[in-house]
Design a protein around this motif. Structure first.
Motif, mmCIF file in Angstrom:
data_model
loop_
_atom_site.group_PDB
_atom_site.id
_atom_site.type_symbol
_atom_site.label_atom_id
_atom_site.label_comp_id
_atom_site.label_asym_id
_atom_site.label_seq_id
_atom_site.Cartn_x
_atom_site.Cartn_y
_atom_site.Cartn_z
ATOM 1 N N ASN A 232 0.817 -1.222 0.000
ATOM 2 C CA ASN A 232 0.000 0.000 0.000
ATOM 3 C C ASN A 232 0.847 1.267 0.000
ATOM 4 O O ASN A 232 0.643 2.201 0.777
ATOM 5 N N ILE A 233 1.824 1.290 -0.907
ATOM 6 C CA ILE A 233 2.754 2.416 -1.018
ATOM 7 C C ILE A 233 2.226 3.434 -2.035
ATOM 8 O O ILE A 233 1.778 3.067 -3.130
ATOM 9 N N ASP A 234 2.267 4.720 -1.676
ATOM 10 C CA ASP A 234 1.848 5.785 -2.591
ATOM 11 C C ASP A 234 2.952 6.173 -3.557
ATOM 12 O O ASP A 234 2.702 6.411 -4.733
ATOM 13 N N GLN A 235 4.176 6.272 -3.050
ATOM 14 C CA GLN A 235 5.275 6.732 -3.888
ATOM 15 C C GLN A 235 6.587 6.095 -3.455
ATOM 16 O O GLN A 235 6.771 5.751 -2.288
ATOM 17 N N ALA A 236 7.460 5.907 -4.434
ATOM 18 C CA ALA A 236 8.800 5.383 -4.166
ATOM 19 C C ALA A 236 9.791 6.518 -4.352
ATOM 20 O O ALA A 236 9.847 7.146 -5.418
ATOM 21 N N ILE A 237 10.559 6.801 -3.319
ATOM 22 C CA ILE A 237 11.564 7.854 -3.373
ATOM 23 C C ILE A 237 12.887 7.189 -3.718
ATOM 24 O O ILE A 237 13.469 6.478 -2.898
ATOM 25 N N LEU A 238 13.309 7.384 -4.964
ATOM 26 C CA LEU A 238 14.511 6.730 -5.476
ATOM 27 C C LEU A 238 15.706 7.625 -5.184
ATOM 28 O O LEU A 238 15.854 8.704 -5.769
ATOM 29 N N THR B 168 2.313 7.734 1.962
ATOM 30 C CA THR B 168 3.079 6.581 2.439
ATOM 31 C C THR B 168 4.141 6.294 1.389
ATOM 32 O O THR B 168 3.815 6.010 0.236
ATOM 33 N N SER B 169 5.395 6.413 1.769
ATOM 34 C CA SER B 169 6.497 6.338 0.814
ATOM 35 C C SER B 169 7.446 5.211 1.188
ATOM 36 O O SER B 169 7.517 4.793 2.341
ATOM 37 N N VAL B 170 8.185 4.735 0.204
ATOM 38 C CA VAL B 170 9.262 3.789 0.453
ATOM 39 C C VAL B 170 10.546 4.377 -0.111
ATOM 40 O O VAL B 170 10.541 4.982 -1.188
ATOM 41 N N PHE B 171 11.627 4.267 0.636
ATOM 42 C CA PHE B 171 12.943 4.670 0.154
ATOM 43 C C PHE B 171 13.540 3.525 -0.649
ATOM 44 O O PHE B 171 13.446 2.361 -0.254
ATOM 45 N N ALA B 172 14.177 3.839 -1.744
ATOM 46 C CA ALA B 172 14.885 2.835 -2.535
ATOM 47 C C ALA B 172 16.120 3.485 -3.121
ATOM 48 O O ALA B 172 16.163 4.687 -3.355
ATOM 49 N N GLY B 173 17.149 2.678 -3.371
ATOM 50 C CA GLY B 173 18.380 3.202 -3.929
ATOM 51 C C GLY B 173 19.564 2.417 -3.422
ATOM 52 O O GLY B 173 19.438 1.544 -2.570
ATOM 53 N N GLN B 174 20.726 2.732 -3.988
ATOM 54 C CA GLN B 174 21.949 2.079 -3.530
ATOM 55 C C GLN B 174 22.184 2.332 -2.051
ATOM 56 O O GLN B 174 21.796 3.366 -1.521
ATOM 57 N N SER B 175 22.846 1.380 -1.404
ATOM 58 C CA SER B 175 23.303 1.655 -0.048
ATOM 59 C C SER B 175 24.459 2.648 -0.123
ATOM 60 O O SER B 175 25.182 2.706 -1.102
ATOM 61 N N GLY B 176 24.576 3.459 0.907
ATOM 62 C CA GLY B 176 25.658 4.437 0.949
ATOM 63 C C GLY B 176 25.346 5.757 0.290
ATOM 64 O O GLY B 176 26.218 6.620 0.198
ATOM 65 N N VAL B 177 24.093 5.948 -0.176
ATOM 66 C CA VAL B 177 23.760 7.202 -0.859
ATOM 67 C C VAL B 177 23.216 8.247 0.109
ATOM 68 O O VAL B 177 22.910 9.367 -0.295
ATOM 69 N N GLY B 178 23.071 7.893 1.375
ATOM 70 C CA GLY B 178 22.657 8.883 2.364
ATOM 71 C C GLY B 178 21.197 8.821 2.754
ATOM 72 O O GLY B 178 20.637 9.827 3.195
ATOM 73 N N LYS B 179 20.555 7.655 2.617
ATOM 74 C CA LYS B 179 19.143 7.551 2.979
ATOM 75 C C LYS B 179 18.928 7.849 4.467
ATOM 76 O O LYS B 179 18.038 8.603 4.837
ATOM 77 N N THR B 180 19.777 7.251 5.308
ATOM 78 C CA THR B 180 19.618 7.443 6.748
ATOM 79 C C THR B 180 19.964 8.870 7.159
ATOM 80 O O THR B 180 19.281 9.475 7.994
ATOM 81 N N SER B 181 21.009 9.427 6.547
ATOM 82 C CA SER B 181 21.368 10.820 6.842
ATOM 83 C C SER B 181 20.232 11.766 6.456
ATOM 84 O O SER B 181 19.980 12.767 7.138
#
Length: 293
Positions: A73-79, A161-174
């Motif tokens: 039930n995700i609205d958008q994916a933040i790449l 409601t969003s999901v984060f996606a992308g390479q690790s190390g790109v700064g998602k947590t930051s």
């Protein structure tokens, strides 16, 4: 019985939020029997044993679902891709876009670590990404250190409601920490040996940012196209889908067919050559895949 949303899944427990209260639930045995796994994002009916524990009795119909990461039930994916360390990778971006488009989730492209680029490098990168803007994708340029683009990013989250996606190390947590410093989420450095980041997220959990929810996940652990058939791929490229309507033959795959409007558009520059080559690469991967039974 009551209803709520699963906001966290960990070690066989599902944490259901209902009007601000969190109930730790287990799934009914019938879910395992029918090979149904409750997912973070599921709207569920649960039966409370007390004010802290209960059982999930029913999963409401899903709008969409992802397998890896397991969310629904995700609205958008933040790449999220970094401008540098690791360098921006357009093939990987297109791979993510195909998977997100296939699940009919709206993508938003975010480029982090812009503060690491020189002015000339910024110009080159923005020209490269202008291809995606012309297709209609929204792009945000960010820096967790200078806070560039942070408020624009906050507005994108909104009430979605969003999901984060992308390479690790790109700064998602930051980025999450920049949005809401009191989260104090753990970050990790880039592995100098592997040239990529180390995963810092080990399970799927919703994090509330203002009025929106973000699924903080271990990332897309699989970027293959096992769920796609060859006829699915063209419509995951919006520009190919649109121009492909003018092809002479119905079901044209825009590869070797005569009178192909897509190939003609590539020749005159109406479709980006790199995007088209990525399309052909992905098409080959799907064709070479072992048959599904």
């Amino acid at each position: 019985m009551s209803e709520g949303i699963i906001i966290k899944a960990l070690s066989g427990f599902y944490y259901v939020e209902d009007k601000g209260q969190i109930i730790q639930c287990r799934g009914r045995g019938v879910f395992r029997k029918n090979k149904i796994t409750p997912l973070v994002g599921d709207q569920v009916v649960y039966q409370a044993e007390n004010d802290k524990e209960g059982y999930i009795m029913e999963i409401k119909p899903r709008r969409n679902e992802l397998i890896r990461p397991p969310v629904a039930n995700i609205d958008q994916a933040i790449l999220i891709f970094s401008a540098k360390e690791p360098n921006f990778n357009s093939v990987l971006l297109d791979r993510f876009l195909v998977l997100v488009e296939f699940h009919q989730i709206i993508p938003v492209i975010c480029i982090t670590k812009m503060d690491l680029l020189l002015e000339t490098e910024i110009k080159i990168l923005k020209e490269q990404l202008s291809v995606y803007e012309r297709i209609g994708y929204e792009i945000i340029f960010l820096s967790s250190h200078t806070t560039e683009g942070i408020e624009q990013f906050r507005s994108i989250i909104g009430t979605h409601t969003s999901v984060f996606a992308g390479q690790s190390g790109v700064g998602k947590t930051s980025l999450l920490n920049a949005l809401q410093p009191n989260l104090a989420l753990k970050t990790n450095e880039i592995s100098t040996h592997l040239g990529r980041g180390k995963h810092t997220t080990r399970h799927v959990e919703f994090i509330q940012i203002d009025n929106g929810l973000i699924a903080d996940t271990p990332g897309f652990s699989s970027l293959d196209f096992n769920e796609l058939d060859i006829e699915d791929l063209p419509w995951t490229f919006p520009e190919i889908q649109e121009i492909g309507k003018d092809c002479k033959f119905r079901g044209c795959l825009h590869e070797n067919e005569p009178h192909c409007a897509v190939k003609a558009a590539v020749e005159i520059g109406d479709i980006d050559e790199d995007r088209y080559q990525h399309y052909l690469q992905f098409l080959g991967e799907i064709k070479d895949r072992k048959p599904r039974y």
